[in-house]
Design an enzyme around this catalytic site. Structure first.
Site, PDB file in Angstrom:
ATOM      1  N   TYR A 200      10.467  16.647 -19.590  1.00 13.31           N
ATOM      2  CA  TYR A 200      10.460  17.999 -20.170  1.00 13.31           C
ATOM      3  C   TYR A 200      10.683  18.958 -19.007  1.00 13.31           C
ATOM      4  CZ  TYR A 200       8.399  16.331 -24.594  1.00 13.31           C
ATOM      5  OH  TYR A 200       8.177  15.699 -25.800  1.00 13.31           O
ATOM      6  N   PRO A 292      10.080  21.748 -31.922  1.00 15.29           N
ATOM      7  CA  PRO A 292      10.054  20.332 -31.550  1.00 15.29           C
ATOM      8  C   PRO A 292       9.410  20.003 -30.197  1.00 15.29           C
ATOM      9  CG  PRO A 292      12.280  21.216 -31.411  1.00 15.29           C
ATOM     10  CD  PRO A 292      11.447  22.273 -32.048  1.00 15.29           C
ATOM     11  N   TYR A 383      -0.740  15.393 -26.878  1.00 13.14           N
ATOM     12  CA  TYR A 383       0.566  14.735 -26.959  1.00 13.14           C
ATOM     13  C   TYR A 383       0.450  13.368 -27.645  1.00 13.14           C
ATOM     14  CZ  TYR A 383       5.388  13.689 -25.817  1.00 13.14           C
ATOM     15  OH  TYR A 383       6.729  13.415 -25.924  1.00 13.14           O
TER      16      TYR A 383
HETATM   17  P1  FAD Z   1      12.200  15.679 -44.366  1.00 17.30           P
HETATM   18  O1  FAD Z   1      12.531  14.675 -43.340  1.00 17.30           O
HETATM   19  O2  FAD Z   1      12.871  17.001 -44.309  1.00 17.30           O
HETATM   20  O3  FAD Z   1      12.445  15.007 -45.767  1.00 17.30           O
HETATM   21  C1  FAD Z   1      12.461  15.756 -46.971  1.00 17.30           C
HETATM   22  C2  FAD Z   1      13.392  15.085 -47.947  1.00 17.30           C
HETATM   23  O4  FAD Z   1      13.345  15.795 -49.174  1.00 17.30           O
HETATM   24  C3  FAD Z   1      14.843  15.106 -47.485  1.00 17.30           C
HETATM   25  O5  FAD Z   1      15.374  13.816 -47.536  1.00 17.30           O
HETATM   26  C4  FAD Z   1      15.522  16.073 -48.439  1.00 17.30           C
HETATM   27  O6  FAD Z   1      16.875  15.709 -48.706  1.00 17.30           O
HETATM   28  C5  FAD Z   1      14.652  15.916 -49.678  1.00 17.30           C
HETATM   29  N1  FAD Z   1      14.689  17.092 -50.554  1.00 17.30           N
HETATM   30  C6  FAD Z   1      14.741  18.397 -50.217  1.00 17.30           C
HETATM   31  N2  FAD Z   1      14.759  19.176 -51.294  1.00 17.30           N
HETATM   32  C7  FAD Z   1      14.715  18.350 -52.363  1.00 17.30           C
HETATM   33  C8  FAD Z   1      14.713  18.578 -53.741  1.00 17.30           C
HETATM   34  N3  FAD Z   1      14.795  19.810 -54.255  1.00 17.30           N
HETATM   35  N4  FAD Z   1      14.669  17.515 -54.568  1.00 17.30           N
HETATM   36  C9  FAD Z   1      14.609  16.252 -54.062  1.00 17.30           C
HETATM   37  N5  FAD Z   1      14.602  15.984 -52.741  1.00 17.30           N
HETATM   38  C10 FAD Z   1      14.653  17.027 -51.895  1.00 17.30           C
HETATM   39  N6  FAD Z   1      10.715  16.541 -35.037  1.00 17.30           N
HETATM   40  C11 FAD Z   1      10.418  16.061 -33.853  1.00 17.30           C
HETATM   41  O7  FAD Z   1       9.248  15.702 -33.627  1.00 17.30           O
HETATM   42  N7  FAD Z   1      11.396  15.944 -32.888  1.00 17.30           N
HETATM   43  C12 FAD Z   1      12.689  16.310 -33.120  1.00 17.30           C
HETATM   44  O8  FAD Z   1      13.543  16.191 -32.262  1.00 17.30           O
HETATM   45  C13 FAD Z   1      13.017  16.840 -34.348  1.00 17.30           C
HETATM   46  N8  FAD Z   1      14.275  17.249 -34.618  1.00 17.30           N
HETATM   47  C14 FAD Z   1      14.542  17.803 -35.833  1.00 17.30           C
HETATM   48  C15 FAD Z   1      15.827  18.263 -36.127  1.00 17.30           C
HETATM   49  C16 FAD Z   1      16.109  18.857 -37.355  1.00 17.30           C
HETATM   50  C17 FAD Z   1      17.511  19.361 -37.645  1.00 17.30           C
HETATM   51  C18 FAD Z   1      15.084  18.983 -38.336  1.00 17.30           C
HETATM   52  C19 FAD Z   1      15.372  19.623 -39.675  1.00 17.30           C
HETATM   53  C20 FAD Z   1      13.813  18.493 -38.050  1.00 17.30           C
HETATM   54  C21 FAD Z   1      13.533  17.922 -36.800  1.00 17.30           C
HETATM   55  N9  FAD Z   1      12.262  17.435 -36.499  1.00 17.30           N
HETATM   56  C22 FAD Z   1      11.974  16.922 -35.310  1.00 17.30           C
HETATM   57  C23 FAD Z   1      11.180  17.468 -37.442  1.00 17.30           C
HETATM   58  C24 FAD Z   1      11.006  16.145 -38.156  1.00 17.30           C
HETATM   59  O9  FAD Z   1      12.247  15.519 -38.313  1.00 17.30           O
HETATM   60  C25 FAD Z   1      10.349  16.462 -39.464  1.00 17.30           C
HETATM   61  O10 FAD Z   1       9.065  16.990 -39.197  1.00 17.30           O
HETATM   62  C26 FAD Z   1      10.229  15.259 -40.411  1.00 17.30           C
HETATM   63  O11 FAD Z   1      11.497  14.872 -40.846  1.00 17.30           O
HETATM   64  C27 FAD Z   1       9.348  15.620 -41.589  1.00 17.30           C
HETATM   65  O12 FAD Z   1       9.455  14.649 -42.589  1.00 17.30           O
HETATM   66  P2  FAD Z   1       9.383  15.048 -44.120  1.00 17.30           P
HETATM   67  O13 FAD Z   1       9.498  13.762 -44.848  1.00 17.30           O
HETATM   68  O14 FAD Z   1       8.199  15.909 -44.326  1.00 17.30           O
HETATM   69  O15 FAD Z   1      10.626  15.997 -44.385  1.00 17.30           O
HETATM   70  C1  DHB Z   2      12.460  13.908 -28.948  1.00 24.02           C
HETATM   71  C2  DHB Z   2      12.353  15.096 -29.594  1.00 24.02           C
HETATM   72  C3  DHB Z   2      11.322  15.950 -29.257  1.00 24.02           C
HETATM   73  O1  DHB Z   2      11.180  17.122 -29.887  1.00 24.02           O
HETATM   74  C4  DHB Z   2      10.415  15.628 -28.265  1.00 24.02           C
HETATM   75  O2  DHB Z   2       9.442  16.507 -27.937  1.00 24.02           O
HETATM   76  C5  DHB Z   2      10.529  14.429 -27.640  1.00 24.02           C
HETATM   77  C6  DHB Z   2      11.557  13.564 -27.989  1.00 24.02           C
HETATM   78  C7  DHB Z   2      13.562  12.996 -29.310  1.00 24.02           C
HETATM   79  O3  DHB Z   2      14.356  13.316 -30.194  1.00 24.02           O
HETATM   80  O4  DHB Z   2      13.686  11.948 -28.684  1.00 24.02           O
END
Ligand code: FAD
Ligand code: DHB
Length: 388
Positions: A200, A292, A383
């Protein structure tokens, strides 16, 4: 159709909840708006807290993670050309697991298929009815025809842009939000990671993060202005900028190559309270977003699922305490992860309107962390993940 728990959203939160409940004999149907290919092609989080690791094992989906994931004992924090390592194991006795969200999702889909779990993909127009009554139901459209699912409970696991949170009346829901004035540009490349642990890096040009998925798959991020577009960043420009922001020795050994994915994500802190309205429960990104920095998004989805799963199992055994206290217990942990993600973001990023005083504060906090075991323990404890 009738089920016990209708789950909206087939991301990690929805799939994990479905899998855990199924193993306890509780019937679920998952409604996912997108196609499976789309869900599986999203590149997102990469670091699992040990609590999430154990929950995935409990769900019976730990085998590939245990075989192919990488337990990490610490991480490196850099500022300009100096830095230090925080040893998680020494400070807390715990590790984290580097295993991509894409892989977690794939394992969950496979496990659900093996158990004949019902996942309805490309479900359009999902609508929640009667969540504040004893007889809720969900309607949706698939291939042009309308369907209805009657259920005992609805789990809103449909992410930040889903319908579940929006179903809760404005008079009930309170929302808290901070939007950060920058985004993260992520790049995935089939190259060996620059280090065997994450880096980081705070820098006067902006934050950078070196992460990985496996021995030949690297994930790097750069802080970029909010209005930057992916097309503005050639691979060469990305690598050149990354080299400037990470310590010199790392820059020298960095192996570059063509990107296989590049995307920009905005940074936001967001919490909706309460996480329950009648028979509707929110879990994961549907209820909260963290920036993130600190890798908490996916891990918070897992801890919500832990509380909700246990509450629902208790309910079917005749005890409602778990579902009655779900929102309160989940939120207590959510707010602590929000605090950690916000503080890591504030410490490590360059803010466009930052005063020289604020910059000095960041430097002083970095120096304090570098020299204080107590401060390192506090960072490490957060962490690796606060207890469930
Ligand atoms: P989601 O993964 O968002 O899943 C929700 C699901 O619901 C999706 O598949 C969507 O298609 C579906 N959905 C939405 N609306 C509807 C509807 N109306 N009807 C039916 N289905 C629906 N976290 C980290 O720790 N590190 C990262 O690097 C990181 N990068 C990220 C990058 C992006 C672009 C995003 C958006 C998030 C990122 N996150 C990251 C956060 C992490 O990915 C999320 O916290 C995690 O995916 C949460 O899981 P979830 O199942 O709650 O939501
Ligand atoms: C990754 C993403 C993050 O936000 C982080 O804090 C560490 C790792 C990853 O995508 O690998």
């Amino acid at each position: 159709m009738r089920t016990q728990v209708a789950i909206i959203g087939g991301g990690p939160a929805g799939l994990l909840l479905s899998q855990l409940l199924h193993r306890k004999g509780i019937d679920t149907v998952v409604l996912e708006r997108r196609s499976r290919d789309y869900v599986l092609s999203r590149i997102r989080a990469g670091v699992l807290e040990w609590g999430a690791v154990e929950l995935l094992r409990e769900a019976g989906v730990g085998a590939r993670m245990d075989a192919e994931g990488f337990p990490h004992d610490g991480t490196y924090l850099a500022s300009e050309n100096r830095g230090f390592r925080i040893d998680f194991v020494e400070r807390t006795g715990k590790q984290v697991m580097v295993y991509g969200q894409t892989e977690v999702t794939r394992d969950l889909y496979e496990a659900r298929d093996k158990m004949d779990g019902q996942i309805i993909d490309e479900a359009e127009g999902v609508t929640i009815h009667g969540a504040d009554t004893d007889a809720p139901h969900v309607t949706y459209t698939k291939d042009g025809s309308e369907h209805r699912i009657d259920c005992d409970f609805i789990a809103g696991c449909d992410g930040f842009h889903g319908v579940s949170r929006k179903t809760i009346p404005g008079t009930v829901l309170r929302e808290f939000e901070r939007v950060y004035p920058f985004g993260w540009l992520g790049l995935l490349s089939e190259t060996p990671p620059v280090d065997d642990e994450l880096i980081y890096a705070q820098h006067s040009r902006g934050f950078a993060l070196c992460s990985m998925r496996n021995a030949n798959l690297s994930r790097y991020y750069l802080q970029v202005p909010l209005d930057d577009k992916v097309e503005d960043w050639s691979d060469d420009a990305f690598w050149a900028e990354l080299k400037q922001r990470i310590p010199e020795d790392a820059a020298q050994r960095l192996v570059t190559g063509p990107s296989i994915e590049k995307s920009i994500a905005p940074l936001r802190s967001f919490v909706a309270e309460p996480m329950r309205w009648g028979r509707l429960f929110l879990a994961g990104d549907a209820a909260h977003i963290v920036p993130p920095t600190g890798a908490k998004g996916l891990n918070l989805a897992a801890s919500d699922v832990h509380y909700l799963y246990n509450g629902l199992v208790q309910h079917y055994e005749g005890d409602d305490e778990g579902i009655e206290t779900y929102s309160e217990r989940a939120l207590a942990r959510v707010w602590k992860s929000e605090r950690f993600s916000w503080s890591m973001t504030t410490l490590l990023h360059l803010f466009p309107d930052q005063s020289p005083f604020e910059r000095r504060m960041q430097e002083a906090e970095f120096d304090y962390l570098a020299g204080s075991e107590a401060a390192q323990t506090a960072l490490a404890e957060n962490y690796v993940g606060l207890p469930y």
